[in-house]
Motif scaffolding. Sequence first.
Motif, PDB file in Angstrom:
ATOM      1  N   GLY A  27       0.167  -1.577  -0.761  1.00  0.00           N
ATOM      2  CA  GLY A  27       0.149   0.017  -0.083  1.00  0.00           C
ATOM      3  C   GLY A  27       0.426   0.939  -0.248  1.00  0.00           C
ATOM      4  N   ALA A  30       5.387   4.980  -1.651  1.00  0.00           N
ATOM      5  CA  ALA A  30       6.134   4.322  -2.067  1.00  0.00           C
ATOM      6  C   ALA A  30       5.603   3.094  -3.002  1.00  0.00           C
ATOM      7  CB  ALA A  30       6.876   3.587  -0.936  1.00  0.00           C
ATOM      8  N   GLY A  31       4.670   2.111  -2.608  1.00  0.00           N
ATOM      9  CA  GLY A  31       4.698   1.022  -3.240  1.00  0.00           C
ATOM     10  C   GLY A  31       3.923   0.881  -4.320  1.00  0.00           C
ATOM     11  N   GLY A  93       7.611  12.660  -5.062  1.00  0.00           N
ATOM     12  CA  GLY A  93       8.393  13.464  -4.452  1.00  0.00           C
ATOM     13  C   GLY A  93       8.621  14.449  -4.364  1.00  0.00           C
ATOM     14  N   PRO A  96       5.894  16.246  -1.519  1.00  0.00           N
ATOM     15  CA  PRO A  96       5.978  16.521  -0.243  1.00  0.00           C
ATOM     16  C   PRO A  96       6.678  17.422   0.470  1.00  0.00           C
ATOM     17  CG  PRO A  96       5.432  14.181  -1.151  1.00  0.00           C
ATOM     18  CD  PRO A  96       5.769  15.164  -2.198  1.00  0.00           C
ATOM     19  N   GLY A  97       7.866  17.620  -0.376  1.00  0.00           N
ATOM     20  CA  GLY A  97       9.279  18.408  -0.199  1.00  0.00           C
ATOM     21  C   GLY A  97       8.442  19.409  -0.306  1.00  0.00           C
ATOM     22  N   TYR A  98       7.792  20.233  -0.981  1.00  0.00           N
ATOM     23  CA  TYR A  98       7.432  21.700  -0.451  1.00  0.00           C
ATOM     24  C   TYR A  98       6.400  21.443   0.658  1.00  0.00           C
ATOM     25  CZ  TYR A  98       8.366  21.590  -5.844  1.00  0.00           C
ATOM     26  OH  TYR A  98       9.580  22.632  -6.271  1.00  0.00           O
ATOM     27  N   ILE A 100       7.026  20.573   3.646  1.00  0.00           N
ATOM     28  CA  ILE A 100       7.578  21.137   5.049  1.00  0.00           C
ATOM     29  C   ILE A 100       8.090  22.110   4.506  1.00  0.00           C
ATOM     30  CG2 ILE A 100       8.416  18.478   5.476  1.00  0.00           C
ATOM     31  CD1 ILE A 100      11.228  19.464   4.462  1.00  0.00           C
ATOM     32  N   ALA A 101       7.873  23.243   3.549  1.00  0.00           N
ATOM     33  CA  ALA A 101       8.691  24.287   3.352  1.00  0.00           C
ATOM     34  C   ALA A 101       7.337  25.476   3.602  1.00  0.00           C
ATOM     35  CB  ALA A 101       9.159  24.823   1.923  1.00  0.00           C
ATOM     36  N   ARG A 184      14.087  16.172 -10.167  1.00  0.00           N
ATOM     37  CA  ARG A 184      13.463  17.758  -9.159  1.00  0.00           C
ATOM     38  C   ARG A 184      14.078  18.552  -9.842  1.00  0.00           C
ATOM     39  NH1 ARG A 184      13.409  14.373  -4.628  1.00  0.00           N
ATOM     40  NH2 ARG A 184      15.426  15.310  -4.024  1.00  0.00           N
ATOM     41  N   PRO A 185      13.340  19.928  -9.614  1.00  0.00           N
ATOM     42  CA  PRO A 185      14.261  21.148  -9.221  1.00  0.00           C
ATOM     43  C   PRO A 185      14.741  21.210  -8.162  1.00  0.00           C
ATOM     44  CG  PRO A 185      11.866  21.798  -9.604  1.00  0.00           C
ATOM     45  CD  PRO A 185      11.914  20.249  -9.816  1.00  0.00           C
ATOM     46  N   ASP A 186      15.964  22.349  -7.800  1.00  0.00           N
ATOM     47  CA  ASP A 186      16.342  22.829  -6.866  1.00  0.00           C
ATOM     48  C   ASP A 186      15.831  23.693  -5.757  1.00  0.00           C
ATOM     49  OD1 ASP A 186      17.471  24.045  -4.268  1.00  0.00           O
ATOM     50  OD2 ASP A 186      19.634  24.246  -5.146  1.00  0.00           O
ATOM     51  N   LEU A 187      14.795  23.529  -5.197  1.00  0.00           N
ATOM     52  CA  LEU A 187      14.170  24.253  -4.639  1.00  0.00           C
ATOM     53  C   LEU A 187      14.817  25.786  -4.418  1.00  0.00           C
ATOM     54  CD1 LEU A 187      11.301  23.714  -1.497  1.00  0.00           C
ATOM     55  CD2 LEU A 187      11.261  24.731  -3.435  1.00  0.00           C
TER      56      LEU A 187
END
Lengths: 201, 195
Positions: A27, A30-31, A93, A96-98, A100-101, A184-187
């Motif tokens: 589930g 990731a899977g 991916g 999920p990074g954005y 935490i910003a 992925r672009p560097d933030l």
Amino acid sequence: MRRIVPLLTLAALLWIAPAMAADPIPGGLAGNIYPVPTLPPTDSQLAVAVGSPMPDFDLPTITGGRVKLSDYLGKKNLVITFVPAAWTPVCSGQWPGYNIARDIFEDNDAALIGITLDNIPTLYAWTRQMGDLWFPVASDFWPHGGLAQKLGILRSDGVSERALFLVDKKGVIRFIDVHDINARPDLGPLLEAMAKVHAEK
Amino acid sequence: MKALALGILAALILLTAPGSQALAAEASEAPGAKPLAVGTAFPDVPLIGPVSPELADSLGIPQNGPTPIAKVKAEALIVEIFSMYCPFCQRDTPTVNELAALIDKRGLAGRVKIIGIGAGNSDTEVDIFRKKFKVPFALFSDATFAVHSAVGQVGTPYYYVLKKTPQGFTIVAAHLGLIHSPADFLADVVAKAGL
């Protein structure tokens, strides 16, 4: 009998639980990522430039609302992140990074909208796997890629480029990164551009 | 009827309990991952990015790298391969912070160190992660994925436990995915590193 029924129900459910747990498809996010081969880095021709007015848009979101350019004009700087497709490796991916910003966006008086060309049910299911995203997620599914086409980031296979746009409170595009779709672009560069626009009085 | 409702409720709780999802992935997968084997030498990868004077002093390295990892002053070194973009890494960070606190509490801070390497993350992105989760140990960047590639292109979070030998660091344990018990993890580190 009244006491036996719940016990039987419990036993039956416990019996099927291992079968459910043994589902061969793991589930979660990731899977369930669909493998994608390396693609041409870009496959479209930008129709806007830094300094151009942001094309108008009015798109449905996964929460049942809509996002419009006019919601932000005069109020917030606006970052729009287009990712090519739900359930694909790099895209899954990125947001999920954005997520935490948020503080950095708020410190720069900037809002964020995530957009793909997937339809709402797909986007809903996909983003649910990311936890609670603080920013609206909108669909440019129909008319298919309408906004992507106005921006010139609609690829020939019907997905968008992996692209970032920063729009100031006057509706002017101030930063564009049409990125290699495979990476992925560097933030960093976006955050620098946000800080620069925010510093203007 | 009340008993039936309670029975169904109990079963549903069991079915939906976190334990029933044990098979669900707890790591972001990396296509082509080939983790390095326990018992082999850990490559002398560079540690990139600025660290605070306190952390640099604790690790025995300069504040500004790149510094070969073999220069780190530690009997045992826990290397977390993470990414700010990985939801599992985000979820795991409070637990890893607990692990760092536990190392201090047990008086092992001079012998066991933790570092993180942000696979595909720039200095800016590593800094966002550090501040968001108040990470007390040193985090390094790996914007080009070069370190990630050298350490087996592993999924994240991935933990290598290394033991210092005269030749450098040797892998004594490895772990993919969330850490559920900092105490158990530390006990394993202590045992495997022979501390």
